[in-house]
Design a protein around this motif. Structure first.
Motif, PDB file in Angstrom:
ATOM      1  N   LYS A 132       0.849  -1.221  -0.008  1.00  8.38           N
ATOM      2  CA  LYS A 132       0.110   0.135   0.369  1.00  8.38           C
ATOM      3  C   LYS A 132       0.300   1.610   0.058  1.00  8.38           C
ATOM      4  O   LYS A 132       1.535   1.231   0.874  1.00  8.38           O
ATOM      5  CB  LYS A 132      -0.557   0.154   1.969  1.00  8.38           C
ATOM      6  CG  LYS A 132      -2.259  -1.046   0.947  1.00  8.38           C
ATOM      7  CD  LYS A 132      -2.845  -1.048   2.295  1.00  8.38           C
ATOM      8  CE  LYS A 132      -3.706  -1.606   2.395  1.00  8.38           C
ATOM      9  NZ  LYS A 132      -4.868  -1.266   3.826  1.00  8.38           N
ATOM     10  N   ARG A 133       0.830   1.875  -0.478  1.00  7.07           N
ATOM     11  CA  ARG A 133       1.168   4.266  -0.691  1.00  7.07           C
ATOM     12  C   ARG A 133       0.452   4.097   1.029  1.00  7.07           C
ATOM     13  O   ARG A 133      -0.522   4.266   1.149  1.00  7.07           O
ATOM     14  CB  ARG A 133       0.726   4.224  -2.080  1.00  7.07           C
ATOM     15  CG  ARG A 133       1.014   4.029  -3.261  1.00  7.07           C
ATOM     16  CD  ARG A 133       1.390   4.954  -4.185  1.00  7.07           C
ATOM     17  NE  ARG A 133      -0.143   5.663  -4.383  1.00  7.07           N
ATOM     18  CZ  ARG A 133      -0.701   6.662  -4.827  1.00  7.07           C
ATOM     19  NH1 ARG A 133       0.285   7.214  -5.189  1.00  7.07           N
ATOM     20  NH2 ARG A 133      -1.651   6.691  -5.150  1.00  7.07           N
ATOM     21  N   ASP A 134       1.657   5.302   0.845  1.00  2.00           N
ATOM     22  CA  ASP A 134       1.510   5.700   2.051  1.00  2.00           C
ATOM     23  C   ASP A 134       0.019   6.759   1.633  1.00  2.00           C
ATOM     24  O   ASP A 134      -0.132   7.818   0.404  1.00  2.00           O
ATOM     25  CB  ASP A 134       2.631   6.825   1.985  1.00  2.00           C
ATOM     26  CG  ASP A 134       2.554   8.155   4.083  1.00  2.00           C
ATOM     27  OD1 ASP A 134       1.946   7.549   4.304  1.00  2.00           O
ATOM     28  OD2 ASP A 134       1.795   8.998   3.455  1.00  2.00           O
ATOM     29  N   TYR A 135      -0.794   6.810   3.172  1.00  2.00           N
ATOM     30  CA  TYR A 135      -1.681   7.515   3.355  1.00  2.00           C
ATOM     31  C   TYR A 135      -1.781   9.403   2.442  1.00  2.00           C
ATOM     32  O   TYR A 135      -2.439   9.749   2.098  1.00  2.00           O
ATOM     33  CB  TYR A 135      -2.842   7.206   4.214  1.00  2.00           C
ATOM     34  CG  TYR A 135      -3.540   6.404   4.453  1.00  2.00           C
ATOM     35  CD1 TYR A 135      -3.326   5.103   2.920  1.00  2.00           C
ATOM     36  CD2 TYR A 135      -3.268   5.293   5.123  1.00  2.00           C
ATOM     37  CE1 TYR A 135      -4.413   4.091   3.089  1.00  2.00           C
ATOM     38  CE2 TYR A 135      -4.196   4.472   6.277  1.00  2.00           C
ATOM     39  CZ  TYR A 135      -4.443   3.296   5.246  1.00  2.00           C
ATOM     40  OH  TYR A 135      -5.054   3.012   4.262  1.00  2.00           O
ATOM     41  N   VAL A 137      -1.082   9.442  -1.242  1.00  2.00           N
ATOM     42  CA  VAL A 137      -1.943   8.688  -1.722  1.00  2.00           C
ATOM     43  C   VAL A 137      -3.058  10.492  -2.279  1.00  2.00           C
ATOM     44  O   VAL A 137      -3.159  10.690  -2.911  1.00  2.00           O
ATOM     45  CB  VAL A 137      -3.503   8.059  -1.231  1.00  2.00           C
ATOM     46  CG1 VAL A 137      -4.749   7.790  -1.099  1.00  2.00           C
ATOM     47  CG2 VAL A 137      -2.085   6.943  -1.365  1.00  2.00           C
ATOM     48  N   GLU A 158      -9.286   2.358  -9.130  1.00  2.00           N
ATOM     49  CA  GLU A 158      -8.618   1.632  -7.773  1.00  2.00           C
ATOM     50  C   GLU A 158      -8.294   3.059  -6.993  1.00  2.00           C
ATOM     51  O   GLU A 158      -7.941   2.426  -6.047  1.00  2.00           O
ATOM     52  CB  GLU A 158      -8.279   0.835  -8.752  1.00  2.00           C
ATOM     53  CG  GLU A 158      -7.919  -0.038  -9.117  1.00  2.00           C
ATOM     54  CD  GLU A 158      -8.846  -1.252  -7.797  1.00  2.00           C
ATOM     55  OE1 GLU A 158      -8.545  -1.458  -6.572  1.00  2.00           O
ATOM     56  OE2 GLU A 158      -9.725  -2.181  -8.118  1.00  2.00           O
ATOM     57  N   GLU A 177      -8.866   3.959  -3.461  1.00  2.00           N
ATOM     58  CA  GLU A 177      -7.864   4.472  -2.185  1.00  2.00           C
ATOM     59  C   GLU A 177      -7.533   5.749  -1.699  1.00  2.00           C
ATOM     60  O   GLU A 177      -7.405   6.088  -0.712  1.00  2.00           O
ATOM     61  CB  GLU A 177      -6.369   4.269  -3.164  1.00  2.00           C
ATOM     62  CG  GLU A 177      -4.817   4.647  -3.333  1.00  2.00           C
ATOM     63  CD  GLU A 177      -3.990   5.029  -3.454  1.00  2.00           C
ATOM     64  OE1 GLU A 177      -2.254   3.709  -3.277  1.00  2.00           O
ATOM     65  OE2 GLU A 177      -3.660   4.806  -5.049  1.00  2.00           O
ATOM     66  N   GLU A 208      -9.995   5.528   0.847  1.00  5.72           N
ATOM     67  CA  GLU A 208      -9.789   4.531   2.391  1.00  5.72           C
ATOM     68  C   GLU A 208      -8.168   5.592   2.882  1.00  5.72           C
ATOM     69  O   GLU A 208      -8.083   5.378   4.213  1.00  5.72           O
ATOM     70  CB  GLU A 208      -8.980   3.614   1.682  1.00  5.72           C
ATOM     71  CG  GLU A 208      -7.821   2.564   3.099  1.00  5.72           C
ATOM     72  CD  GLU A 208      -7.280   1.886   1.978  1.00  5.72           C
ATOM     73  OE1 GLU A 208      -6.366   1.333   2.883  1.00  5.72           O
ATOM     74  OE2 GLU A 208      -7.417   0.958   0.864  1.00  5.72           O
ATOM     75  N   ALA A 209      -7.585   6.728   2.385  1.00  2.00           N
ATOM     76  CA  ALA A 209      -6.732   7.758   2.990  1.00  2.00           C
ATOM     77  C   ALA A 209      -7.198   8.452   4.063  1.00  2.00           C
ATOM     78  O   ALA A 209      -6.979   8.823   5.811  1.00  2.00           O
ATOM     79  CB  ALA A 209      -6.209   7.815   2.234  1.00  2.00           C
ATOM     80  N   HIS A 247       0.113   1.095   8.328  1.00  3.04           N
ATOM     81  CA  HIS A 247      -0.789   0.337   7.989  1.00  3.04           C
ATOM     82  C   HIS A 247      -0.991  -0.748   9.366  1.00  3.04           C
ATOM     83  O   HIS A 247      -2.494  -0.918   9.140  1.00  3.04           O
ATOM     84  CB  HIS A 247      -0.685   0.009   6.893  1.00  3.04           C
ATOM     85  CG  HIS A 247      -0.730   1.020   5.168  1.00  3.04           C
ATOM     86  ND1 HIS A 247      -1.216   1.958   5.090  1.00  3.04           N
ATOM     87  CD2 HIS A 247       0.305   1.507   4.597  1.00  3.04           C
ATOM     88  CE1 HIS A 247      -0.887   2.318   3.819  1.00  3.04           C
ATOM     89  NE2 HIS A 247       0.221   2.392   3.690  1.00  3.04           N
ATOM     90  N   ASN A 259      -5.153  -1.672  10.095  1.00  2.00           N
ATOM     91  CA  ASN A 259      -5.617  -2.990   9.736  1.00  2.00           C
ATOM     92  C   ASN A 259      -7.034  -3.911  10.659  1.00  2.00           C
ATOM     93  O   ASN A 259      -7.761  -3.937  10.375  1.00  2.00           O
ATOM     94  CB  ASN A 259      -5.031  -4.015   9.103  1.00  2.00           C
ATOM     95  CG  ASN A 259      -4.371  -2.964   7.885  1.00  2.00           C
ATOM     96  OD1 ASN A 259      -4.470  -2.327   7.295  1.00  2.00           O
ATOM     97  ND2 ASN A 259      -3.222  -3.731   7.189  1.00  2.00           N
ATOM     98  N   GLY A 274      -8.647  -4.241   1.990  1.00  2.00           N
ATOM     99  CA  GLY A 274      -8.049  -3.795   1.454  1.00  2.00           C
ATOM    100  C   GLY A 274      -8.810  -1.852   2.034  1.00  2.00           C
ATOM    101  O   GLY A 274      -7.824  -1.482   1.373  1.00  2.00           O
TER     102      GLY A 274
END
Length: 373
Positions: free
Chosen positions: A3-6, A9, A45, A49, A52-53, A71, A75, A82
């Motif tokens: 996952k990318r850093d929020y 993102v 997608e 993402e 979610e961030a 993350h 979680n 996801g």
């Protein structure tokens, strides 16, 4: 795939505040929304993402956990596979929430009190030198009986319609529109025993006396802001501000243009012809103005630094004096005879003693000559 850093993102710094997060979220969500990109799987997608961030970073508790453990720290907080949860309606609730009545989640609305405007009339001297003035402002103030709660016993019940949120949600297709709860008017709570002084509103009409300090150099249209002196807020929210708007009354002698003052100075025709001194009024007192011989109507004299000191630049303007040669009236027979004798002394030499008149008469003659030729 990792996952990318929020923060990456959303394209914001780790120090970003709530407003910056929301702005970035709205921009990216609208850009990558599935309805705007029906055939672009990568946009779908990215959209998930982004949401979610934002879901994590907008929540102080989740954001703190994420900042400490990454993350792994979020979680286990029920976000689902996801990390994404919610539906398409949620995204529109967040994007259009402010337009249709507030955010998607959260407590009851706390409406800040309205700002007020008060027109304050000043004379020129008061505006130039500055003054402290007491004003009486009619407003809505916090009810002292119930301390603004609206309840006689201070107790409120959670609104059954909105569950204390202050808003209700209406689903229309993919759009999720939020509106102020009609039962509690956005308060999230209902009062069963209203305060008799304010009838449950938490505010009462009152006239407040305030002291306003007007700085030197203000002009018509300038405003002084008194923070928190407007109407009291609803549901314990902050009060609005009071804006005191200055209006400067016309002056008998001076006319103001920015930082400069203008005045018309009538002088006797003998003073205009022979020259001499004249006392001129200024805001600082009287000063002497030297009038040279042969002064004509309309001539402007500048008295430097005798205008208004600017409230912004602190530059002091000038006083501009426009001379108006006054024709004597109500003459006695003797005075009229003297003027006739005086006129005969330069009769025939009009060009020397009355050059403007002579030039004008010549222009009139040339005009008629062209008309008749």
């Amino acid at each position: 795939m990792a996952k990318r850093d929020y923060y990456e993102v959303l394209g914001v710094e780790k120090s970003a505040g709530e407003a910056d997060l929301k702005k970035a979220y709205r921009r990216l969500a609208m850009k990558h929304h599935p309805d705007r990109n029906p055939d672009d799987a990568s946009a779908h997608e990215t959209f998930k993402e982004v949401q979610e961030a934002y879901e994590v970073l907008k929540d102080p508790r989740k954001r703190s956990a994420y900042d400490q453990f990454g993350h792994a720290g979020v979680n286990s907080q029920g976000q689902g596979p996801g990390g994404f949860h919610g539906d398409v309606g949620d995204i529109f609730g967040d994007i259009f929430g402010d337009i249709f009545g507030g955010g998607r989640r959260g407590g009851a609305q706390r409406q800040r009190g309205s700002d007020l405007r008060f027109a304050l009339d000043l004379n020129l001297e008061e505006a130039v030198t500055g003054i402290s003035r007491e004003i009486k402002v009619p407003t809505l103030g916090t009810c002292k009986t119930c301390s603004g709660s609206g309840a006689k016993d201070g107790k409120k019940e959670t609104c059954g319609t909105c569950g204390g949120v202050g808003q209700v949600r209406m689903q229309q297709g993919i759009f999720s529109v939020q509106q102020t709860c009609p039962s509690c008017k956005g308060a999230g709570q209902r009062i069963s025993n209203p305060c008799p002084s304010c009838n449950g509103h938490g505010r009462v009409r009152e006239t407040r006396t305030l002291s306003v300090k007007i700085p030197a150099g203000v002009d018509t249209g300038d405003r002084i802001r008194l923070a928190g002196e407007g109407e009291a807020g609803m549901n314990g929210a902050g009060a609005g501000d009071l804006y005191v708007e200055v209006r400067v009354r016309p002056h008998a002698l001076f006319e103001r243009d920015g930082d400069d003052l203008y005045c018309e100075v009538p002088i006797a025709f003998t003073l205009a012809a022979l020259g001499g001194e004249l006392e001129i009024p200024t805001l600082d007192g009287q000063v002497k103005l030297k009038v040279p011989a042969e002064t004509q109507t309309g001539r402007m004299f500048r008295l430097k630094g005798k205008g208004v000191k600017s409230v912004r630049s602190h530059r002091t303007g000038d006083l501009m004096c426009r001379v108006a040669v006054e024709t004597p009236v109500k003459l006695s027979r003797e005075q009229k005879d003297l003027l006739k004798k005086f006129e005969k002394t330069y009769s025939g030499d009009n060009a020397t003693h009355n050059p403007k008149s002579d030039t004008w008469l010549k222009g009139v003659k040339e005009f008629f000559d062209r008309m008749t030729s």
